[in-house]
Design a protein around this motif. Structure first.
Motif, PDB file in Angstrom:
ATOM      1  N   PRO A   3     -13.499   7.739 -10.669  1.00  0.00           N
ATOM      2  CA  PRO A   3     -12.332   7.194  -9.957  1.00  0.00           C
ATOM      3  C   PRO A   3     -11.399   8.268  -9.414  1.00  0.00           C
ATOM      4  O   PRO A   3     -10.888   8.152  -8.292  1.00  0.00           O
ATOM      5  N   GLU A   4     -11.165   9.323 -10.193  1.00  0.00           N
ATOM      6  CA  GLU A   4     -10.268  10.374  -9.720  1.00  0.00           C
ATOM      7  C   GLU A   4     -10.861  11.103  -8.520  1.00  0.00           C
ATOM      8  O   GLU A   4     -10.148  11.458  -7.573  1.00  0.00           O
ATOM      9  N   ALA A 191      -2.516  -8.171  -9.452  1.00  0.00           N
ATOM     10  CA  ALA A 191      -2.138  -6.930  -8.757  1.00  0.00           C
ATOM     11  C   ALA A 191      -2.294  -7.075  -7.251  1.00  0.00           C
ATOM     12  O   ALA A 191      -1.451  -6.595  -6.480  1.00  0.00           O
ATOM     13  N   ALA A 192      -3.353  -7.738  -6.818  1.00  0.00           N
ATOM     14  CA  ALA A 192      -3.584  -7.915  -5.384  1.00  0.00           C
ATOM     15  C   ALA A 192      -2.482  -8.755  -4.752  1.00  0.00           C
ATOM     16  O   ALA A 192      -1.991  -8.449  -3.653  1.00  0.00           O
ATOM     17  N   SER A 193      -2.073  -9.822  -5.430  1.00  0.00           N
ATOM     18  CA  SER A 193      -1.022 -10.693  -4.883  1.00  0.00           C
ATOM     19  C   SER A 193       0.308  -9.953  -4.771  1.00  0.00           C
ATOM     20  O   SER A 193       0.967  -9.997  -3.717  1.00  0.00           O
ATOM     21  N   ILE A 194       0.714  -9.275  -5.839  1.00  0.00           N
ATOM     22  CA  ILE A 194       2.001  -8.562  -5.816  1.00  0.00           C
ATOM     23  C   ILE A 194       1.976  -7.463  -4.755  1.00  0.00           C
ATOM     24  O   ILE A 194       2.959  -7.267  -4.020  1.00  0.00           O
ATOM     25  N   ALA A 195       0.866  -6.727  -4.655  1.00  0.00           N
ATOM     26  CA  ALA A 195       0.780  -5.647  -3.669  1.00  0.00           C
ATOM     27  C   ALA A 195       0.865  -6.182  -2.247  1.00  0.00           C
ATOM     28  O   ALA A 195       1.515  -5.583  -1.381  1.00  0.00           O
ATOM     29  N   LEU A 196       0.232  -7.328  -1.987  1.00  0.00           N
ATOM     30  CA  LEU A 196       0.277  -7.885  -0.630  1.00  0.00           C
ATOM     31  C   LEU A 196       1.671  -8.400  -0.302  1.00  0.00           C
ATOM     32  O   LEU A 196       2.151  -8.233   0.828  1.00  0.00           O
ATOM     33  N   PHE A 197       2.350  -9.015  -1.265  1.00  0.00           N
ATOM     34  CA  PHE A 197       3.730  -9.445  -1.026  1.00  0.00           C
ATOM     35  C   PHE A 197       4.637  -8.241  -0.760  1.00  0.00           C
ATOM     36  O   PHE A 197       5.493  -8.284   0.125  1.00  0.00           O
ATOM     37  N   ALA A 198       4.453  -7.177  -1.528  1.00  0.00           N
ATOM     38  CA  ALA A 198       5.264  -5.980  -1.323  1.00  0.00           C
ATOM     39  C   ALA A 198       4.996  -5.367   0.049  1.00  0.00           C
ATOM     40  O   ALA A 198       5.935  -4.989   0.769  1.00  0.00           O
ATOM     41  N   ALA A 268       1.197   2.810  -8.771  1.00  0.00           N
ATOM     42  CA  ALA A 268       0.814   1.865  -9.823  1.00  0.00           C
ATOM     43  C   ALA A 268      -0.357   1.008  -9.371  1.00  0.00           C
ATOM     44  O   ALA A 268      -1.227   0.649 -10.180  1.00  0.00           O
ATOM     45  N   PHE A 269      -0.414   0.683  -8.082  1.00  0.00           N
ATOM     46  CA  PHE A 269      -1.521  -0.110  -7.542  1.00  0.00           C
ATOM     47  C   PHE A 269      -2.850   0.624  -7.727  1.00  0.00           C
ATOM     48  O   PHE A 269      -3.824   0.054  -8.243  1.00  0.00           O
ATOM     49  N   SER A 270      -2.901   1.889  -7.330  1.00  0.00           N
ATOM     50  CA  SER A 270      -4.137   2.660  -7.457  1.00  0.00           C
ATOM     51  C   SER A 270      -4.518   2.870  -8.921  1.00  0.00           C
ATOM     52  O   SER A 270      -5.687   2.734  -9.299  1.00  0.00           O
ATOM     53  N   GLN A 271      -3.536   3.187  -9.756  1.00  0.00           N
ATOM     54  CA  GLN A 271      -3.821   3.422 -11.170  1.00  0.00           C
ATOM     55  C   GLN A 271      -4.310   2.153 -11.863  1.00  0.00           C
ATOM     56  O   GLN A 271      -5.226   2.203 -12.698  1.00  0.00           O
ATOM     57  N   LEU A 272      -3.714   1.014 -11.520  1.00  0.00           N
ATOM     58  CA  LEU A 272      -4.109  -0.230 -12.166  1.00  0.00           C
ATOM     59  C   LEU A 272      -5.527  -0.629 -11.776  1.00  0.00           C
ATOM     60  O   LEU A 272      -6.333  -1.006 -12.639  1.00  0.00           O
ATOM     61  N   PHE A 273      -5.853  -0.525 -10.493  1.00  0.00           N
ATOM     62  CA  PHE A 273      -7.206  -0.903 -10.076  1.00  0.00           C
ATOM     63  C   PHE A 273      -8.240   0.096 -10.594  1.00  0.00           C
ATOM     64  O   PHE A 273      -9.364  -0.294 -10.918  1.00  0.00           O
TER      65      PHE A 273
END
Length: 584
Positions: A3-4, A191-198, A268-273
């Motif tokens: 991933p890194e 995570a996908a929903s929150i990221a798209l709203f943001a 946080a999005f990248s780290q969480l996924f």
């Protein structure tokens, strides 16, 4: 792939695109190749599979379509961070990804096994968010295009389908949050929903500013959040936090919580996924049935998933998200027995507190978020726990008096709290939970007197002949005593004046001792001590905040006073959980 390493590959591609125009054809050729491969393989995992055999590997050997599609999707999601891998083909590419996710959602809602694995579903959710976010930016700000999408192919006819595609995506994620048997897929849908709203909200604000600069009066499109999806998001975040708080405080320590907007570390999005990809990949390699969620995460992974989910939410300014119960769930972690989960609430509080100085609306939103948190925790756990939370939060709000602009917003929030305390559906004693707001002594005596008088007037206006009983139920007596006692103690203090500096606007020196105001909690710094603890940050660039200094009376910090007798019992049985629609 590691991933890194994939994250570094995405950064390198984005850098090359900005560095040299010759890189664009190379990146576009790679995107076209993966794009074509994905569209060829997607039908073999859909509900209606083609009769022809799937394409073989490069050496002619057969390869399972699910494995080939996963390999293509993993590379596409990384490339999507630098380039629009959908090639602005919403009807073709985005619809194909959404169709695969919809197949899994339908299978989950019907209790059937899906051909879309948990690992593939997690990858597709991240991929679709990245492509839709790029479309949102190009759709909201067309001329000139924003710098982050300047290399992307743009088709304005296809972009007209974007609002419908985003709404369909929200429907799919809502179904996954409610029905999917795999908790990691549910976390990915969250995570996908929150990221798209943001992303939708941020793009609309940038576009609005650009249009106003051109003299145009137009409100850019913003993705709306349905009540059903909001309830599912609250339920899942509550489950994540309950699970993380169940981990013993001495184990599974999560180091570091990403600050919203920080460029010093991955988002946080990248780290969480990345973490979710590791978890579902380990489950797949172990041969476990992902739908049964037989792979048990380590304690540190459970805590980190919850912390990253809260950190992702902390950076979302979408109005529907801010008005939901989600911010209250994050801020309530100030009561967590774990320091790493307490930190996620402080990160969120710092962002709200910093933005409160920008404009009146942000100040109102800051104190309203604090009030909503106290209300919901009070409704859920009682007076003692809510009062303790009030005290802990206000230890981080300010030292000394609030600035005049913030005092007005603070008083408005307290008035809303008084109105809520008299509501029939509100649990009794809400005003007792707000006593630390008063004893913190952050507003002038005139405001304290105004609040006390207003509380009595509201009781008479709402209760009529039952005003006294209503006031007792709301906890008015403790509130009035706090107002009167705080005002009297303030008047009795020696009238020693000194200059304070508004931390949001401090940009120079002052001859007096700088008192840290509304930015960082901590003791006052006296003469002869190090001033590093109170060195104030300069104003955020672009907001044009002036230095605000004036002579004020030096105040000592007042304690929140004794809590109720059953406070310890209430705190021991308190567990953060989802605050659903049954909570007023």
């Amino acid at each position: 792939p590691d991933p890194e390493a994939l994250e570094h590959a995405a950064e390198a591609l984005a850098y090359l695109l900005d560095l040299s125009g010759n890189a664009r054809p190379v990146v576009q050729e790679l995107a076209c190749s993966l794009h074509t491969s994905f569209l060829e393989l997607a039908p073999y995992l859909s509900a209606e599979q083609p009769a022809s055999p799937p394409p073989p590997d490069s050496d002619g050997s057969p390869i399972p379509p699910a494995d080939a599609l996963l390999a293509a999707a993993i590379r596409l999601r990384i490339l999507a961070k630098a380039f629009d891998v959908s090639l602005c083909n919403i009807q073709g590419f985005d619809a194909a990804v959404l169709g695969l996710l919809d197949d899994r959602a339908n299978a989950a809602s019907n209790g059937q096994e899906s051909t879309i694995s948990a690992q593939l579903a997690t990858t597709l959710l991240e991929l679709l968010v990245l492509t839709l976010t790029r479309h949102i930016v190009a759709y909201s700000q067309r001329d000139p295009l924003a710098r982050c999408v300047v290399h992307d192919p743009v088709n304005q006819e296809e972009l007209k389908l974007l609002p419908t595609a985003c709404q369909d995506f929200s429907l799919v994620t809502a179904t996954l949050l409610k029905c999917d048997p795999n908790p990691h897929v549910r976390s990915a849908a969250f995570a996908a929903s929150i990221a798209l709203f943001a992303g939708s909200w941020n793009a609309s604000q940038f576009a609005r500013d650009a249009l106003q600069g051109q003299g145009a009066q137009q409100n850019p499109w913003v993705l709306e959040m349905s009540e059903d999806l909001g309830t599912s998001l609250c339920g899942h975040l509550g489950a994540l936090l309950t699970e993380a708080n169940a981990v013993p405080a001495g184990s599974g320590v999560c180091e570091g919580c990403p600050e919203p907007g920080s460029l010093q570390q991955p988002s946080a999005f990248s780290q969480l996924f990345s973490l979710l990809q590791q978890v579902v990949s380990a489950a797949s390699n172990a041969g476990s049935r992902e739908e049964a969620a037989t792979y048990a995460m380590a304690d540190s992974e459970r805590v980190r998933v919850a912390a990253l989910a809260c950190s992702l939410l902390s950076g979302c300014r979408h109005q529907a998200v801010e008005s939901s119960h989600l911010p209250a769930l994050v801020l309530s972690q100030a009561l967590s027995p774990r320091e790493d989960l307490q930190e996620v609430s402080w990160v969120f509080l710092r962002r709200l507190r910093r933005e409160a100085h920008w404009q009146t609306e942000s100040a109102d939103a800051f104190f309203k978020a604090l009030l909503n948190t106290i209300r919901l925790v009070h409704q859920d756990a009682g007076v003692g726990v809510a009062r303790d939370l009030s005290y802990r939060l206000f230890q981080r709000v300010c030292v000394g008096k609030l600035s005049p602009a913030l005092q007005a917003s603070f008083v408005n929030a307290l008035k809303e709290g008084i109105v809520a305390a008299y509501a029939i559906e509100q649990r009794e004693g809400l005003l007792e939970s707000l006593v630390p707001w008063i004893t913190k002594n952050v507003i002038e005596e005139s405001y304290l007197e105004e609040l006390a008088e207003w509380a009595m007037q509201r009781a008479e206006a709402v209760g009529g002949q039952q005003a006294e009983d209503l006031a007792v139920r709301a906890g008015v007596r403790a509130f009035l005593e706090a107002c009167e006692g705080t005002a009297n103690r303030s008047r009795a203090l020696p009238q020693n004046t000194e200059t304070y500096c508004d931390a949001a606007g401090h940009a120079g020196s002052t001859s007096a001792v700088p008192v840290q105001l509304s930015i960082e909690a901590g003791p006052l710094v006296e003469d002869g001590l190090s001033c590093e603890a109170v060195l104030l940050q300069p104003a955020d660039a672009g907001h044009g905040l002036d230095v605000a200094t004036r002579e004020v009376v030096k105040r000592r910090r007042l304690s929140a006073g004794p809590v109720s007798a059953n406070h310890q019992e209430e705190q021991e049985r308190y567990e953060p959980r989802a605050l659903g629609p049954e909570t007023p």
